[in-house]
Enzyme design. Structure first.
Site, PDB file in Angstrom:
ATOM      1  N   ASP A  13       0.681  -1.293   0.080  1.00  9.26           N
ATOM      2  CA  ASP A  13      -0.020   0.266  -0.072  1.00  9.26           C
ATOM      3  C   ASP A  13       0.985   1.200  -0.067  1.00  9.26           C
ATOM      4  O   ASP A  13       0.549   2.175   0.470  1.00  9.26           O
ATOM      5  CB  ASP A  13      -1.185  -0.028   1.305  1.00  9.26           C
ATOM      6  N   LYS A  16       1.825   2.285  -5.129  1.00 12.98           N
ATOM      7  CA  LYS A  16       2.452   1.753  -6.293  1.00 12.98           C
ATOM      8  C   LYS A  16       1.585   1.990  -7.380  1.00 12.98           C
ATOM      9  O   LYS A  16       2.112   2.390  -8.539  1.00 12.98           O
ATOM     10  CB  LYS A  16       2.710   0.319  -6.154  1.00 12.98           C
ATOM     11  N   GLY A  40      -4.600  -4.429  -3.507  1.00  9.15           N
ATOM     12  CA  GLY A  40      -5.508  -3.435  -3.938  1.00  9.15           C
ATOM     13  C   GLY A  40      -4.615  -1.876  -4.271  1.00  9.15           C
ATOM     14  O   GLY A  40      -4.022  -1.350  -3.641  1.00  9.15           O
ATOM     15  N   HIS A  41      -4.806  -1.781  -5.664  1.00 11.96           N
ATOM     16  CA  HIS A  41      -3.940  -0.851  -6.243  1.00 11.96           C
ATOM     17  C   HIS A  41      -4.977   0.467  -6.764  1.00 11.96           C
ATOM     18  O   HIS A  41      -5.881   0.145  -7.488  1.00 11.96           O
ATOM     19  CB  HIS A  41      -3.149  -1.250  -7.304  1.00 11.96           C
ATOM     20  N   THR A 128      -5.805 -11.789   3.563  1.00 12.22           N
ATOM     21  CA  THR A 128      -6.753 -11.129   3.172  1.00 12.22           C
ATOM     22  C   THR A 128      -8.012 -11.963   2.899  1.00 12.22           C
ATOM     23  O   THR A 128      -9.077 -11.579   2.188  1.00 12.22           O
ATOM     24  CB  THR A 128      -6.510 -10.346   1.794  1.00 12.22           C
ATOM     25  N   GLN A 225       1.929  -6.199  -3.213  1.00 15.58           N
ATOM     26  CA  GLN A 225       2.493  -6.106  -1.947  1.00 15.58           C
ATOM     27  C   GLN A 225       3.658  -5.431  -1.803  1.00 15.58           C
ATOM     28  O   GLN A 225       3.934  -4.560  -2.594  1.00 15.58           O
ATOM     29  CB  GLN A 225       2.685  -7.655  -1.250  1.00 15.58           C
ATOM     30  N   THR A 240       3.442 -12.491   2.784  1.00 15.72           N
ATOM     31  CA  THR A 240       2.503 -13.061   1.691  1.00 15.72           C
ATOM     32  C   THR A 240       3.317 -14.326   1.337  1.00 15.72           C
ATOM     33  O   THR A 240       4.342 -14.508   1.699  1.00 15.72           O
ATOM     34  CB  THR A 240       1.972 -12.163   0.605  1.00 15.72           C
TER      35      THR A 240
HETATM   36  P1  GDP Z   1      -0.880   0.388  -3.466  1.00 15.59           P
HETATM   37  O1  GDP Z   1      -1.467  -0.906  -3.134  1.00 15.59           O
HETATM   38  O2  GDP Z   1       0.699   0.338  -3.281  1.00 15.59           O
HETATM   39  O3  GDP Z   1      -1.107   0.630  -5.045  1.00 15.59           O
HETATM   40  O4  GDP Z   1      -1.585   1.452  -2.561  1.00 15.59           O
HETATM   41  P2  GDP Z   1      -2.949   1.546  -2.240  1.00 15.59           P
HETATM   42  O5  GDP Z   1      -3.854   2.071  -3.626  1.00 15.59           O
HETATM   43  O6  GDP Z   1      -3.496   0.508  -1.543  1.00 15.59           O
HETATM   44  O7  GDP Z   1      -2.891   2.920  -1.328  1.00 15.59           O
HETATM   45  C1  GDP Z   1      -2.642   4.174  -1.766  1.00 15.59           C
HETATM   46  C2  GDP Z   1      -3.558   5.013  -1.225  1.00 15.59           C
HETATM   47  O8  GDP Z   1      -3.160   6.321  -1.203  1.00 15.59           O
HETATM   48  C3  GDP Z   1      -4.814   5.109  -2.438  1.00 15.59           C
HETATM   49  O9  GDP Z   1      -5.937   5.414  -1.752  1.00 15.59           O
HETATM   50  C4  GDP Z   1      -4.016   6.384  -3.225  1.00 15.59           C
HETATM   51  O10 GDP Z   1      -5.148   7.092  -4.175  1.00 15.59           O
HETATM   52  C5  GDP Z   1      -3.514   7.145  -2.032  1.00 15.59           C
HETATM   53  N1  GDP Z   1      -2.543   8.326  -2.670  1.00 15.59           N
HETATM   54  C6  GDP Z   1      -1.817   7.984  -3.437  1.00 15.59           C
HETATM   55  N2  GDP Z   1      -0.685   8.972  -3.417  1.00 15.59           N
HETATM   56  C7  GDP Z   1      -1.341   9.677  -2.625  1.00 15.59           C
HETATM   57  C8  GDP Z   1      -0.607  10.873  -2.168  1.00 15.59           C
HETATM   58  O11 GDP Z   1       0.560  11.365  -2.362  1.00 15.59           O
HETATM   59  N3  GDP Z   1      -1.157  11.482  -1.142  1.00 15.59           N
HETATM   60  C9  GDP Z   1      -2.445  11.045  -0.448  1.00 15.59           C
HETATM   61  N4  GDP Z   1      -3.034  11.748   0.478  1.00 15.59           N
HETATM   62  N5  GDP Z   1      -2.992   9.924  -0.918  1.00 15.59           N
HETATM   63  C10 GDP Z   1      -2.261   9.294  -2.066  1.00 15.59           C
HETATM   64  P1  IMO Z   2      -0.789  -4.082  -2.106  1.00 19.95           P
HETATM   65  O1  IMO Z   2      -0.581  -4.553  -3.556  1.00 19.95           O
HETATM   66  C1  IMO Z   2      -0.799  -4.340   2.124  1.00 19.95           C
HETATM   67  C2  IMO Z   2      -0.989  -8.405   3.582  1.00 19.95           C
HETATM   68  C3  IMO Z   2      -2.058  -9.184   4.537  1.00 19.95           C
HETATM   69  C4  IMO Z   2      -1.639 -10.202   5.526  1.00 19.95           C
HETATM   70  C5  IMO Z   2      -0.337 -10.741   4.644  1.00 19.95           C
HETATM   71  C6  IMO Z   2      -0.748 -11.985   4.222  1.00 19.95           C
HETATM   72  O2  IMO Z   2      -2.109  -3.262  -2.214  1.00 19.95           O
HETATM   73  O3  IMO Z   2       0.268  -3.111  -1.648  1.00 19.95           O
HETATM   74  P2  IMO Z   2      -2.352 -12.913   1.817  1.00 19.95           P
HETATM   75  O4  IMO Z   2      -3.587 -12.592   1.701  1.00 19.95           O
HETATM   76  O5  IMO Z   2      -1.266 -12.471   0.971  1.00 19.95           O
HETATM   77  O6  IMO Z   2      -1.908 -14.220   2.425  1.00 19.95           O
HETATM   78  O7  IMO Z   2      -1.773 -12.063   3.438  1.00 19.95           O
HETATM   79  O8  IMO Z   2      -0.128  -9.881   3.786  1.00 19.95           O
HETATM   80  N1  IMO Z   2      -1.117  -8.068   2.415  1.00 19.95           N
HETATM   81  C7  IMO Z   2      -1.168  -6.776   1.872  1.00 19.95           C
HETATM   82  N2  IMO Z   2      -0.907  -5.743   2.780  1.00 19.95           N
HETATM   83  N3  IMO Z   2      -0.902  -4.551   0.818  1.00 19.95           N
HETATM   84  C8  IMO Z   2      -1.189  -5.597   0.220  1.00 19.95           C
HETATM   85  O9  IMO Z   2      -1.245  -5.454  -1.427  1.00 19.95           O
HETATM   86  C9  IMO Z   2      -1.128  -6.978   0.683  1.00 19.95           C
HETATM   87  N4  IMO Z   2      -1.333  -8.263   0.266  1.00 19.95           N
HETATM   88  C10 IMO Z   2      -1.380  -8.960   1.309  1.00 19.95           C
HETATM   89  O10 IMO Z   2      -2.935  -8.092   4.998  1.00 19.95           O
HETATM   90  O11 IMO Z   2      -0.907  -9.352   6.359  1.00 19.95           O
HETATM   91 MG    MG Z   3      -3.074  -1.743  -1.878  1.00 20.11          MG
END
Ligand code: GDP
Ligand code: IMO
Ligand code: MG
Length: 429
Positions: A13, A16, A40-41, A128, A225, A240
């Site tokens: 998270d 990316k 979850g991207h 998850t 991840q 994971t």
């Molecule tokens: P990922 O899994 O690495 O792609 O990240 P996620 O999408 O799970 O979580 C990142 C969250 O931060 C998302 O809700 C994005 O829309 C949000 N986001 C991305 N860049 C920024 C930023 O610079 N500032 C803020 N406030 N939110 C951001």
């Molecule tokens: P993105 O791509 C954050 C965490 C789960 C748990 C561990 C194992 O959005 O960054 P799993 O279901 O993979 O066997 O769970 O990994 N986890 C993540 N945490 N971002 C993710 O993906 C994750 N995918 C798995 O919360 O701790």
């Molecule tokens: Mg994510």
């Protein structure tokens, strides 16, 4: 044309998705190489928000070929659901999406196995619940796994399912007398129906990517991840089940690692973690504390499960380790805006373990659990920075903070993000 990998240096998270979307235009292919629908991207573009779970974010751009590589585990109903949701949102999906015939398939018994493993023993990892771990277990175990390509041969698939489901039912019953039981014929019918729709997308993606390399086309690898969740290099066993570092690129796509020209390490300006496991800089400081403030401002709730993410200060010990592991050429510092308004900001520069200072990231989770962070404190900044578009627009304290992250990790910061939208980005080269 470059081969680039966007990889998370923390516990996932790191945003990316935003960086992959930003770099997509300069590549012909976007490839997911690990994980599955546990990711979850989020991509925010022209005010529209997309959340990608199993599909590569490249699928949002019609001119780019989106590839689900062999290292990904695929749950067919989820694949179709995500395709359908995107189509409803106006995204065209056709030949621009391909999935490897070598990718392993998640079945309902994997979900049940995970539910029992996570629920019963008190040894929960906080997964998850998407069947990821049990599917990878079967992949490595070999005898009871099914790959996507096999699903295109109905008789073969039926034969495999009859053998596997009978055994799975016995195993599940042994785990719990309450365990769900499965019927091979009904899974067969359901999955055959799914495959009618998935069939046009199935391909030998390794070959496709090799042809692309031969033509000099650009490939962007999208890690799911973060490196600290990597099954080999992360905070095992709280990880994971795949290689979420760049280590997974070669095995999970068929593209040799030495083809990578550029590795972008993505870091949040602070740390978060979902699920269980050690987290030295966690701010578990109550409803009025900084941890909660970061959670609220950064909207730190899991994209897949909605769970509140654990929040804390930036950990330079952990990220120095992951930056080195991936050999990141450069850093993207994300969500810097979330720290605005804090009187001071902290960075863990070492740990204290049993009264001694430790500068390296320990191997074992139970040792990391006992590490206390040694902080360096920097001045905070008051101003809202979400409208900053150039380095010079940032307050001096924010610039200094980012500069310090780069110094501590020994890599240049090339991208700074100050908001979720594509526009809210500073190119800092
Ligand atoms: P990922 O899994 O690495 O792609 O990240 P996620 O999408 O799970 O979580 C990142 C969250 O931060 C998302 O809700 C994005 O829309 C949000 N986001 C991305 N860049 C920024 C930023 O610079 N500032 C803020 N406030 N939110 C951001
Ligand atoms: P993105 O791509 C954050 C965490 C789960 C748990 C561990 C194992 O959005 O960054 P799993 O279901 O993979 O066997 O769970 O990994 N986890 C993540 N945490 N971002 C993710 O993906 C994750 N995918 C798995 O919360 O701790
Ligand atoms: Mg994510």
């Amino acid at each position: 044309m470059p081969c680039t990998c966007v990889v998370g240096l923390q516990w996932g998270d790191e945003a990316k998705g935003k960086i992959v979307d930003l770099l997509t235009d300069s590549h012909d292919f976007v490839v997911r190489y690990n994980g599955g629908a546990n990711a979850g991207h989020t991509v925010v573009c022209n005010g529209q928000t997309f959340k990608l779970s199993l599909l590569p974010t490249g699928v949002l751009r019609p001119k780019v070929q989106a590839v689900i590589g062999n290292g990904v585990v695929v749950y067919p109903p989820r694949f179709l659901e995500e395709v359908s949701n995107l189509r409803q949102a106006g995204v065209a999906i056709g030949a621009n999406l391909v999935v490897s015939d070598r990718a392993h398939v998640i079945f309902p018994y994997h979900l049940e196995e995970e539910r029992l493993n996570e629920g019963g023993t008190g040894k929960a990892i906080g997964t998850t619940g998407r069947g990821i771990g049990p599917c990878y277990q079967d992949k490595v175990g070999r005898q009871f796994a099914i790959r996507l390509g096999e699903m295109l041969h109905p008789d073969h698939l039926h034969e495999r399912l009859v053998l596997i489901v009978e055994r799975k039912n016995r195993l599940l019953r042994a785990l719990s007398s309450e365990a769900r039981q499965f019927d091979a014929d009904s899974i067969y019918q359901d999955y055959l129906a799914c495959m009618e729709q998935i069939r046009p997308h199935v391909a030998d993606t390794s070959r496709l990517l090799h042809e692309a390399l031969g033509k000099g086309q650009g490939i962007l690898f999208e890690a799911a991840q973060g490196t600290l969740l990597d099954v080999d290099h992360g905070t095992y066993p709280y990880v994971t089940s795949s290689n979420s570092s760049t280590a997974g690129v070669w095995s999970g796509s068929g593209v040799p690692a030495r083809k990578l020209d550029r590795i972008v390490g993505v870091i949040k300006a602070y740390s978060t973690r979902v699920g269980r496991g050690p987290f030295p800089t966690e701010l578990d400081d109550g409803p009025d504390g900084i941890g909660e403030r970061i959670r609220r401002t950064g909207r730190e709730y899991g994209t897949v499960t909605g769970r509140p993410r654990r929040c804390g200060w930036f950990d330079a010990v952990a990220t120095r380790y992951s930056a080195a592991l991936n050999d990141a050429d450069e850093l993207a510092v994300m969500l810097l805006d979330v720290l605005s308004g804090l009187p001071e900001v902290r960075i863990a520069i070492a740990y204290e373990l049993d009264g001694r200072r430790v500068d390296h990231f320990p191997t074992d989770a139970f040792v990391l659990e006992r590490c206390r962070p040694v902080y360096e404190t920097l001045p905070g900044w008051r101003l809202d920075i979400s409208a900053a578009r150039r380095l010079a627009d940032l307050p001096a304290a924010a610039r200094r903070y980012v500069e310090r992250l780069g110094e501590l990790l020994g890599r240049p910061v090339t991208i700074i993000s100050v908001g979720p939208d594509r526009e809210q980005t500073i190119l800092a080269k």
